[in-house]
Design an enzyme around this catalytic site. Structure first.
Site, PDB file in Angstrom:
ATOM      1  N   HIS A  53      47.987 -58.956  41.242  1.00  0.00           N
ATOM      2  CA  HIS A  53      47.797 -59.955  40.199  1.00  0.00           C
ATOM      3  C   HIS A  53      46.846 -61.040  40.690  1.00  0.00           C
ATOM      4  O   HIS A  53      46.450 -61.072  41.847  1.00  0.00           O
ATOM      5  CB  HIS A  53      49.143 -60.550  39.791  1.00  0.00           C
ATOM      6  N   GLU A  55      47.124 -64.227  41.331  1.00  0.00           N
ATOM      7  CA  GLU A  55      47.542 -65.119  42.403  1.00  0.00           C
ATOM      8  C   GLU A  55      47.388 -64.449  43.766  1.00  0.00           C
ATOM      9  O   GLU A  55      46.922 -65.073  44.734  1.00  0.00           O
ATOM     10  CB  GLU A  55      49.008 -65.527  42.197  1.00  0.00           C
ATOM     11  N   CYS A  81      54.595 -64.464  37.541  1.00  0.00           N
ATOM     12  CA  CYS A  81      55.753 -63.613  37.276  1.00  0.00           C
ATOM     13  C   CYS A  81      56.833 -63.824  38.333  1.00  0.00           C
ATOM     14  O   CYS A  81      56.553 -64.155  39.487  1.00  0.00           O
ATOM     15  CB  CYS A  81      55.337 -62.146  37.215  1.00  0.00           C
ATOM     16  N   CYS A  90      54.865 -62.681  41.817  1.00  0.00           N
ATOM     17  CA  CYS A  90      53.818 -63.585  42.296  1.00  0.00           C
ATOM     18  C   CYS A  90      54.413 -64.909  42.772  1.00  0.00           C
ATOM     19  O   CYS A  90      53.844 -65.570  43.646  1.00  0.00           O
ATOM     20  CB  CYS A  90      52.798 -63.833  41.198  1.00  0.00           C
ATOM     21  N   ALA A 172      26.667 -45.521  -1.806  1.00  0.00           N
ATOM     22  CA  ALA A 172      27.641 -44.757  -2.590  1.00  0.00           C
ATOM     23  C   ALA A 172      27.800 -43.339  -2.059  1.00  0.00           C
ATOM     24  O   ALA A 172      28.872 -42.734  -2.191  1.00  0.00           O
ATOM     25  CB  ALA A 172      27.225 -44.732  -4.059  1.00  0.00           C
ATOM     26  N   THR A 204      37.293 -41.016   8.370  1.00  0.00           N
ATOM     27  CA  THR A 204      36.153 -41.408   9.194  1.00  0.00           C
ATOM     28  C   THR A 204      35.790 -40.310  10.185  1.00  0.00           C
ATOM     29  O   THR A 204      34.613 -40.054  10.440  1.00  0.00           O
ATOM     30  CB  THR A 204      36.467 -42.728   9.931  1.00  0.00           C
ATOM     31  N   SER A 230      47.733 -37.681   8.373  1.00  0.00           N
ATOM     32  CA  SER A 230      49.049 -37.230   7.920  1.00  0.00           C
ATOM     33  C   SER A 230      49.242 -35.726   8.047  1.00  0.00           C
ATOM     34  O   SER A 230      50.320 -35.260   8.415  1.00  0.00           O
ATOM     35  CB  SER A 230      49.267 -37.637   6.458  1.00  0.00           C
ATOM     36  N   GLU A 301      38.707 -49.620  13.402  1.00  0.00           N
ATOM     37  CA  GLU A 301      37.392 -49.252  12.883  1.00  0.00           C
ATOM     38  C   GLU A 301      37.601 -48.052  11.971  1.00  0.00           C
ATOM     39  O   GLU A 301      37.690 -46.914  12.431  1.00  0.00           O
ATOM     40  CB  GLU A 301      36.419 -48.903  14.002  1.00  0.00           C
ATOM     41  N   PRO A 304      37.346 -47.594   3.987  1.00  0.00           N
ATOM     42  CA  PRO A 304      37.999 -48.474   3.014  1.00  0.00           C
ATOM     43  C   PRO A 304      39.473 -48.165   2.790  1.00  0.00           C
ATOM     44  O   PRO A 304      40.265 -49.086   2.555  1.00  0.00           O
ATOM     45  CB  PRO A 304      37.182 -48.244   1.734  1.00  0.00           C
TER      46      PRO A 304
END
Length: 417
Positions: A53, A55, A81, A90, A172, A204, A230, A301, A304
């Site tokens: 970490h 520290e 922590c 730490c 479109a 997408t 799905s 990302e 619509p």
């Protein structure tokens, strides 16, 4: 809290930025150790999960320089922590070092810490001080997803879209390469780097066949790529599987059918979750599943349909919009909403930052209640089938930079591959 404390905490925040794209699922933390007379002994940032970490990194640097730490001060962006996780506490390392004072940016929301770290330091005779509100807010912001996961039981969700000046993400016919310029697309990869997971929909994938990865030289890890699908329609030949990094496909159908088996053979992990009333993946269990996988920031990302479902379900915390100075005309919106906001009511969103990116604009908007721990719906179980920043001295700035250097298509409007 004096001017030196503010300066050192700002430097610790700068060090914490080097942990972006490295430390997940652990928080991004920076630490500076020095003396009351302004000397800097060591600077550190959290390394990859299981590694040291911030520290410990700062203590190592100070000792490597032969610094005596008795009576020194540590400035750290997040409460140290106090528990044994992937690494030892730490707090113990700071106590054993002889450090006399610790200045903390913000309390750790992890219930295994959350005040216990500061209490442990104080019990050992170490003076504990806390950052003022403006710096505490910056310390929270760099770990906004970590706070979200511990306070709400779900990731912080950022929805990214590239749009024209008339609000279109594609023509479109679905064509969108490229609405924004190369600089904006490159900037989008830096935001992907922040994420623990990148989320898109099967629409997408079918329309754009994106890699959906981080393509930056400094990328040291790839986020989990998640496809909402799905009925397991993702092709086994999708480019997702050609790029390094894990792919998780989430659906509602049994996982023993031919399509599911083909996806597993292609390298995907499959997760079956409950369906909503429309037969689509229920987004509540999806958020919980990603939180259980320790995803802090979720970068959306998509097209619509999924964007609209996420907004309608109140799951989006932040918009990341790239606005191009071009007019598309008839085309697709960034989100297909079932219901919009009433114009008679105040906007639920507010601009957080606006920045030119070459010839485009990057717009960041957040919910007006985004400073609250309870923003948006929480989901806790998976149903599985201020003041201006203080400038550092040039010598200290160089030390921070050196420490950081050593730390290690088309279709639906993503405007990136």
């Amino acid at each position: 809290m004096d001017q030196l404390d503010r300066t050192r905490l700002r430097e610790a925040l700068q060090a914490a930025e080097s942990a972006i794209g490295l430390s997940d699922p652990n928080p991004r933390v920076g630490c500076v150790i020095g003396s009351a007379d302004g000397a800097v002994f060591g600077i550190g940032a959290t390394q990859a999960a299981g590694g040291p970490h911030a520290e410990v990194m700062a203590l190592r640097e100070a000792r490597a320089q032969g610094r005596a730490l008795a009576g020194a001060t540590a400035w750290v962006t997040l409460e140290p922590c106090s528990h044994h996780g992937r690494t030892p506490p730490c707090c113990d390392a700071l106590v054993e070092s002889g450090i006399a004072r610790v200045v903390i940016g913000i309390r750790d929301p992890n219930p295994r810490v959350n005040g216990r770290g500061a209490a442990r330091l104080a019990a050992a005779g170490i003076e504990v001080a806390w950052a003022p509100d403006d710096i505490a807010a910056a310390c929270r912001d760099i770990n906004i997803g970590f706070f979200s996961r511990h306070e709400r039981g779900r990731p912080w969700v950022r929805m990214k879209a590239a749009i024209s000046a008339d609000g279109r993400v594609a023509r479109a016919d679905g064509s969108s390469q490229w609405i924004t310029g190369a600089a904006a697309r490159q900037d989008g990869h830096r935001w992907r780097l922040r994420a623990g997971a990148l989320l898109t929909g099967v629409g997408t994938v079918l329309a754009d066949d994106p890699l959906l990865n981080v393509r930056l030289p400094q990328a040291r890890r790839q986020p989990l790529r998640v496809v909402v699908d799905s009925a397991w329609r993702t092709p086994a030949t999708a480019r997702l599987f050609a790029a390094a990094g894990p792919v998780l496909v989430i659906g509602t159908q049994p996982v023993d059918g031919p399509s599911a088996i083909r996806l597993r053979h292609a390298g995907a992990e499959l997760l079956r979750l409950p369906a909503d009333a429309a037969g689509r993946v229920d987004l509540g269990p999806l958020m919980a599943a990603l939180a259980e996988r320790e995803v802090n920031e979720l970068h959306l990302e998509a097209g619509p349909a999924l964007n609209g479902a996420m907004l309608d379900g109140d799951w989006v915390d932040e918009w990341l919009l790239y606005l191009a100075p071009r007019l598309v005309g008839a085309g697709l919106p960034p989100a297909s909403l079932n219901s919009g906001e009433a114009l008679a009511e105040p906007p639920r969103w507010q601009w957080h930052a606006v920045e030119p990116i070459d010839g485009d604009l990057r717009l960041l908007a957040r919910r007006r209640d985004a400073h609250l721990g309870g923003v948006g719906p929480a989901y806790s179980s998976v149903q599985t089938l201020s003041e201006a920043p203080v400038e550092s001295t040039e010598a200290t700035r160089k030390s921070v930079e050196e420490s950081i250097a050593c730390s290690g298509p088309r279709g639906l409007g993503t405007d990136s591959a």
